[in-house]
Design a protein around this motif. Structure first.
Motif, mmCIF file in Angstrom:
data_model
loop_
_atom_site.group_PDB
_atom_site.id
_atom_site.type_symbol
_atom_site.label_atom_id
_atom_site.label_comp_id
_atom_site.label_asym_id
_atom_site.label_seq_id
_atom_site.Cartn_x
_atom_site.Cartn_y
_atom_site.Cartn_z
ATOM 1 N N GLU A 114 0.799 -1.174 -0.286
ATOM 2 C CA GLU A 114 0.027 0.121 0.005
ATOM 3 C C GLU A 114 0.774 1.398 -0.198
ATOM 4 O OE1 GLU A 114 0.426 0.164 3.626
ATOM 5 O OE2 GLU A 114 -0.027 -1.961 4.143
ATOM 6 N N GLY A 115 1.761 1.339 -0.881
ATOM 7 C CA GLY A 115 2.377 2.703 -1.345
ATOM 8 C C GLY A 115 3.656 2.868 -0.497
ATOM 9 N N GLY A 116 4.175 1.755 0.055
ATOM 10 C CA GLY A 116 5.687 1.972 0.881
ATOM 11 C C GLY A 116 6.558 1.601 -0.383
ATOM 12 N N GLN B 42 10.581 9.913 -3.003
ATOM 13 C CA GLN B 42 10.088 9.292 -4.273
ATOM 14 C C GLN B 42 9.833 7.747 -4.082
ATOM 15 O OE1 GLN B 42 12.789 10.556 -7.022
ATOM 16 N NE2 GLN B 42 12.145 12.295 -7.021
ATOM 17 N N ASN B 43 9.687 7.097 -2.776
ATOM 18 C CA ASN B 43 9.300 5.911 -2.556
ATOM 19 C C ASN B 43 10.575 4.863 -3.068
ATOM 20 O OD1 ASN B 43 7.027 5.841 -1.118
ATOM 21 N ND2 ASN B 43 5.944 6.759 -2.585
ATOM 22 N N ARG B 44 11.633 5.284 -2.951
ATOM 23 C CA ARG B 44 12.597 4.348 -3.410
ATOM 24 C C ARG B 44 14.142 4.505 -2.506
ATOM 25 N NH1 ARG B 44 16.357 7.638 -6.353
ATOM 26 N NH2 ARG B 44 15.515 9.559 -7.022
ATOM 27 N N TYR B 45 14.942 3.457 -2.308
ATOM 28 C CA TYR B 45 15.972 3.848 -1.589
ATOM 29 C C TYR B 45 17.079 4.894 -2.253
ATOM 30 C CZ TYR B 45 14.142 -0.171 0.851
ATOM 31 O OH TYR B 45 13.664 -1.295 1.429
ATOM 32 N N GLY B 46 17.745 5.670 -1.548
ATOM 33 C CA GLY B 46 18.824 6.231 -2.234
ATOM 34 C C GLY B 46 19.696 5.312 -2.292
#
Lengths: 171, 207, 104, 383, 384
Positions: free
Chosen positions: B46-48, E62-66
């Motif tokens: 859910e968006g993670g 932005q929902n990602r790892y750096g």
């Protein structure tokens, strides 16, 4: 401690010769962009010189106004007028020899005058370190009239420059 | 023609009015801040954060996903199911399959391919060869790590293409059973109807 | 300030002024002329500061005048370059010796 | 490099530059050159130069069977392959007079609407990326798009090159498990859309940049043949799903969003509203999915032996509402298994014709977002 | 607090040490050299770890790892970038003006390093306590237009010239409001020296930082927007807008020269937020922790806000950029000076009410005046 003062003296002379070299660059270089950059370097050298004379407010104003604003306008003008190819045409007109002789004569006369006159160096002035507050109060009390006139001149120049440079917008 | 008037004007889709100049931008900042904070504890679906650390972890392959074709053999690589009929060679849109029928010493064609090359650099993974093959011998693989230093390495000879039926079961269980069942039925029908003319090639209903 | 005798600094600003004057007289490009005028103004500024430090009674006057000179220099550059732009737009050239409609 | 504007640059006063926003430019969505004449920041003239991605697909179709060419139609509008398959297969069916069973039609509409959502999210994402939001809206849009692409891979075998439609139906059936993932995705998408809108729709900078830039009046839009969201953003109510009612679109009730001024902002917001409408259709289609076979019994055999599918001599033109506009396929058949001539009416190519009228007078920065807002894909333009 | 002057004691210790062996003037020279070396080391290190911080924060937004491959949490990523920049081939375009092309990156880095001179890192930890501190900072940050011109003109390429023009126009139009936003702070602290400005904000558990006064808040907002514009970061990153001008004035740069431009941009971001902290957020003033921890904490907080802006804001167009500076920020900063004047003249309670009201009123008046900035309301028809 006198080594530091010696170093400062050498630094001052070096700065002066540097500024003179850059000034020669301004006059002699064929590429206009290079001579404008030499002017910027010369102005920064002169700001350094002011620091040496402990006129630090003036050094900051010199960098802020001259190098920051005047140089930018000059480089804008160069960019707008020179086409990108940058083929350098001859930059000097025919009067260079007579001008050089005339100026050499002028320099010798004035130099002789400078070296002969006994400049009245008063000890009191040497010690006084002019602070920013001093200049501020002087500007606002003694020289308040020229201060207002300058602002009027600046506004007039602003409007004049805009009108001259404004392009009649294409229909 | 201009339909501006003909539809009912939905007030709902009037863009919300902005209380003051900077409001829209502040809402945008709130959305990014919310995403920033919740990315630390929200679950992936859910968006993670749903990034997969590729070389270590790998996304599970979908069963139906098709990459590059491969040939199936039942027991030993010498006896592939393929009978070198050349239908897939003819039907391949990009002409990347080359089949050569084996001949025994006095020139009689054997029902086995002598050479079966697929040019992986040309293949566009369309899966037509799998559909048209009447003998269920060519299928689409899941293996996608086929990078090579030279284009010649991408021209896969038969030995590299052949894979066991058990491998086929491992990557595509449902299709594999359906095809095995179809082959078994066809075999019994053929045994039952041995006196009669052998049944036409088994129709493998694609599940 | 006592490190350097006043004469040396004055000679330096004189030379700077001379170079600026030479530049103004000999350069064909109007922007080159404007740049050289800047040099001359700066030479004058240095003199103002040096005199304020060594000889005058109230040391601020030199620097205040220097600030005014910088403001005037900014004005000259602004108006000068506006003219140069208008000139370039109509005549396609910014060489001083090619702009000679008044000469017969 | 012969310059198209050689004489203009000499004559014009002021700083007239001739700039090539060249084939390899970060924001031309592919290999495409904009030969522009620029005066300072404002644009005087724009000449699009295309053809860098021409792969001669229509000529290739002439020596491929109908089923073989379906794999190639995926590569025309490579952002989503489903609408290309849809119109090609419709044209072939119209040519051979094959009717499609109910379940197949419903599956086709579900896939078409999923592809529309995928395309609009990609377009809006890239448009905002051109506006400079350092990838954030693009990655939010792509996070949701991934779910749909997983559905495509699970069902058709490949995320983008689906090759899923066949003449008379579809290649494989939609199982219960696929339906479950579609329902879960449809439930989650509105929440994302609201978040996306709060981030962007009222954003002052977006409004400043996009409102009243690249205005396309309804008359010029209709005259230059623009179709799709770009046309509807100018207020012209023309949606082929409504006018032709092809396949089963007649049965579903959905709205067609129309803009008023037809600038970049309207084109952006009409696409967001269209995503909501597609979700609407998707829910209705999934609810009304009947049982039955997923491909016409007669044509099922043609999957195994494409050579037997010999449509009668004649020609057929079928068009569908692809996310970019009216995508039509014209097929001329001479009775052999290979089409005699197969031509695709690509909406991206025709939408480009209005680029110059929109760009003249705007700034350079606007030209890029105008190009992004009319949503062209070079694979379809150059074919 | 024993930790507070830890660095000052360290330096004093070192100076006594060398005082034993060397004559008096060497000790004076040594103290200058020490602070110079500290700055020259600290500048690039801060820059390297700012790039990592930015990529990590942007990733999380932005929902990602750096970056997390080089080193434990990607901590060695800046080192890897540095090595990459060294190894990359340094391409100089054929027609380029070789000397200026080489000089431009150097001239960008020098001013951004010189500004560190004036930044008060802690109690008594300013490199040189110039009594024209803030004026020196404004002067040095106005030099940054020249290298941008040099970079764009020397590369002889249309895109970089356009980028150069835009950058210079942006720099100038955002310098005016920035300088005028600083004036109220000077009025309040009666001095230009940065150290004394910070001291004048002390006491009262941080309540009399300048940001907690109406003119301080408005001044901070104006200053912060101008600071972002000054170091070309989004939403003002027009000069190197990838979508239009590829990379603006440093299109033709690669390898180490590009790294210098990159370093200058991040150091500018750090110094401008450090000065913002000095002027408005009470520099190193803070209740318990040692002073320099407060300073670095606040500065990194401001840099994180800049990164947050980079993740959210779209890019301005050139005329909006100019309009925003000249027609919105400049008048606001002028009114801010007036408000600050009123603040000092009127008694306490009336001052608060009057100035807060004036601040809000002027904000809305200028929004009304700039009609073009306010977004239009749009209606959409859902036809069938």
């Amino acid at each position: 401690m006198e080594i530091l003062t010696l170093a400062a003296k050498i630094g001052a002379y070096a700065l002066m010769t540097g500024v003179l070299l850059f000034a020669l660059g301004v006059v002699a270089l064929r590429n206009l962009f290079h001579s404008a950059l030499c002017l910027a370097a010369a102005l920064i050298g002169i700001a350094g010189l002011y620091l040496f004379f402990r006129a630090d407010f003036l050094a900051a104003v010199q960098i802020l106004l001259y190098v920051g604003a005047v140089m930018t306008v000059i480089i804008f003008a160069i960019m707008l007028t020179e086409h990108l190819s940058g083929k350098t045409t001859i930059q000097h007109n025919r009067q260079s020899l007579p001008a050089f002789l005339g100026i050499a004569a002028l320099v010798t006369v004035i130099a002789k005058v400078i070296l002969q006159t006994p400049w009245p160096v008063t000890q009191k002035a040497l010690g006084a370190h002019t602070s920013v507050e001093g200049i501020g109060t002087a500007l606002m009390t003694v020289y308040v009239f020229p201060f207002e006139v300058i602002s009027v001149v600046l506004i007039a120049a602003l409007i004049g420059a805009v009108i001259i440079a404004k392009r009649e917008n294409p229909s | 023609m201009s339909g501006a008037g003909c539809g009912k004007e939905y007030g709902k889709f009037v863009k919300k009015s902005v209380p003051f100049f900077g409001w829209g931008v502040l809402c945008g900042l709130w959305v990014t801040l919310k995403n920033f904070i919740t990315s630390y504890f929200r679950k992936p679906d859910e968006g993670g954060i749903f990034t997969v650390q590729y070389p270590e972890e790998c996304l599970p392959d979908f069963e139906a996903s098709r990459n590059f074709p491969f040939l199936v053999y039942d027991e030993t690589p010498e006896k592939p199911r393929c009978v070198a009929c050349g239908i897939c060679e003819r039907e391949c849109p990009v002409k990347c399959i080359h089949v050569l029928m084996a001949k025994d010493e006095n020139g009689k064609p054997l029902r086995r391919p002598a050479a079966f090359d697929i040019d992986y650099s040309l293949c566009m993974n369309c899966g037509n060869c799998e559909e048209v093959c009447p003998f269920n011998s060519i299928f689409m693989d899941h293996e996608h790590k086929i990078a090579a230093y030279d284009r010649k390495d991408l021209m896969r000879p038969m030995q590299k293409l052949l894979k066991s039926n058990s491998y086929f079961h491992s990557i595509r269980p449902r299709d594999a059973e359906a095809i095995d069942r179809a082959i078994k039925e066809a075999a019994e029908k053929k045994k039952a109807a041995v006196p009669a003319k052998p049944a036409p090639s088994p129709e493998a209903p694609k599940s | 300030m006592t490190l350097i005798p006043v004469e040396h600094v004055l000679i330096f600003s004189l030379l700077l002024f001379a170079i600026g004057l030479y530049g103004t007289l000999t350069r064909r490009n109007i922007i080159g002329i404007l740049i050289s005028i800047e040099l001359m103004l700066n030479a004058a500024n240095i003199n103002l500061v040096v005199f304020a430090k060594t000889t005058s009674l109230s040391p601020e006057t030199g620097q205040v005048f220097a600030v005014f000179v910088i403001a005037i220099a900014a004005v000259t550059v602004a108006v000068g370059l506006a003219i140069v732009l208008a000139l370039y737009r109509s005549r396609k050239t910014i060489f001083a010796d090619e702009v000679h409609l008044l000469k017969w | 490099m012969v310059s198209l504007f050689r004489e203009k640059t000499q004559r014009a006063d002021g700083q007239v530059l001739e700039i090539n926003f060249g084939p390899q430019h970060p924001s031309t969505h592919g290999v495409f050159r904009l030969h522009t004449l620029v005066d300072g920041e404002t644009i005087r003239e724009v000449k699009p130069v295309m053809g860098y991605l021409h792969r001669n697909q229509e000529q290739i179709s002439e020596n491929l069977t109908y089923t073989g060419f379906i794999g190639f139609t995926d590569r025309m509008d490579y952002i989503n392959a489903i609408p290309n398959n849809f119109s090609f297969v419709l044209a072939a069916e119209k040519l051979a007079g094959i009717e499609v069973p109910e379940r197949a039609d419903h599956i086709r509409i579900i896939m078409a609407e999923l592809a529309r959502i995928v395309n609009h999210m990609a377009v809006v994402g890239f448009l905002l990326n051109d506006l400079g939001a350092a990838f954030t809206p693009l990655l939010y849009a792509f996070r949701e798009r991934e779910l749909i692409l997983d559905i495509f891979e699970d069902l058709t075998g490949s995320r983008m090159m689906c090759n899923y439609f066949r003449i008379g139906g579809v290649k494989s059936d939609l199982s219960e498990q696929h339906l479950a993932t579609i329902k879960k995705m449809a439930a989650r998408l509105p929440k994302f859309l609201d978040e996306f809108e709060t981030l962007l729709t009222n954003n002052e900078i977006l409004c400043m940049r996009c409102q009243n830039t690249g205005i396309l009046s309804p008359e010029t839009a209709v005259n230059s043949g623009i179709t799709g969201p770009a046309l509807r953003a100018s207020g012209v109510n023309y949606d082929i799903r409504k006018t032709d009612r092809y396949s089963l679109y007649g049965r579903f009730d959905f709205k067609v969003p129309l803009g008023k001024t037809g600038d970049v902002y309207d084109r952006y917001y009409v696409r967001i509203l269209e995503i909501r409408e597609s979700l609407n259709i998707l829910r209705q289609a999934v609810a009304a999915l009947p049982r039955g076979e997923f491909i016409n019994k007669k044509t099922a055999a043609f999957i195994r032996s494409p050579r037997n599918f010999k449509p009668p001599v004649g020609e057929a033109y079928a068009r569908t509402e692809s996310p970019k506009g009216e995508l039509g396929f014209y097929i001329l058949s001479d009775g052999t298994p290979q089409p005699w001539r197969c031509h695709a009416r690509a909406p991206s190519l025709i939408n480009l014709s209005a680029l110059e009228t929109m760009c003249v007078g705007q700034k350079i920065a606007d030209m890029m977002i105008i190009l992004g807002s009319i949503d062209i894909v070079l694979g379809e333009t150059d074919r | 607090m024993i930790f507070d002057p830890v660095f000052i004691r360290l330096k004093a210790l070192f100076l006594d040490l060398c005082a034993r062996f060397f004559p008096e003037w060497v000790v004076m020279l040594a103290s200058i050299v020490i602070s110079a070396v500290v700055i020259l080391v600290m500048g690039p290190v801060i820059m390297m770890y700012l790039t990592l911080l930015e990529r990590k924060l942007l990733g999380r937004i932005q929902n990602r790892y750096g970056p997390n491959r080089v080193g434990i949490w990607g901590l060695l990523q800046p080192v890897a970038d540095g090595i990459k920049m060294f190894i990359k081939e340094d391409i100089v375009p054929a027609h380029a003006d070789k000397i200026i092309h080489l000089l431009a990156p150097v001239v960008t880095v020098v001013p951004s390093l010189m500004v560190f001179l004036v930044v008060p890192f802690g109690n008594g930890m300013t490199a040189v306590n110039l009594n024209i501190g803030i004026l020196y900072f404004v002067a040095i940050s106005s030099i940054t237009t020249i290298p941008i011109f040099m970079g764009s003109w020397a590369s002889r390429n249309k895109f970089s010239v356009l980028g150069g023009m835009r950058a210079a126009a942006q720099m100038i139009s955002y310098e005016a409001p920035m300088t005028l936003a600083i004036v109220p702070v000077i009025m309040a602290s009666q001095t230009l020296a940065t150290a004394t400005i910070v001291e004048s904000q002390g006491g009262g558990f941080g309540m009399n930082w300048f940001i907690f006064t109406p003119w301080g808040l408005l001044g901070f907002i104006i200053y912060f927007f101008c600071a972002i514009a000054e170091c070309n970061r989004p939403p003002f990153d027009l000069p190197e807008a990838e979508s239009e001008l590829i990379a603006g004035f440093h299109t033709e740069y690669s390898g180490m020269k590009f790294a210098l431009f990159y370093m200058a941009e991040y150091m500018n971001a750090f110094t401008l937020s450090a000065i913002a902290v000095t002027l408005f957020l009470g520099g190193w003033q803070g209740p318990f922790l040692p002073s320099w921890i407060w300073f670095f904490g606040k500065t990194f907080l401001l840099v994180c806000v800049m990164i947050w802006f980079r993740g959210t804001f779209l890019r301005f167009r050139v005329d909006h950029l100019m309009g925003f500076a000249w027609k919105f920020l400049l008048p606001l900063s002028l009114i801010n000076i007036l408000i600050a004047g009123l603040w000092f003249l009127t008694p306490a309670i009336a001052a608060w009410a009057l100035t807060a009201g004036l601040v809000v009123a002027s904000f809305f008046v200028f929004v009304k005046l700039n009609k073009t900035f306010v977004p239009e309301k749009r209606t959409y028809v859902l036809a069938d």
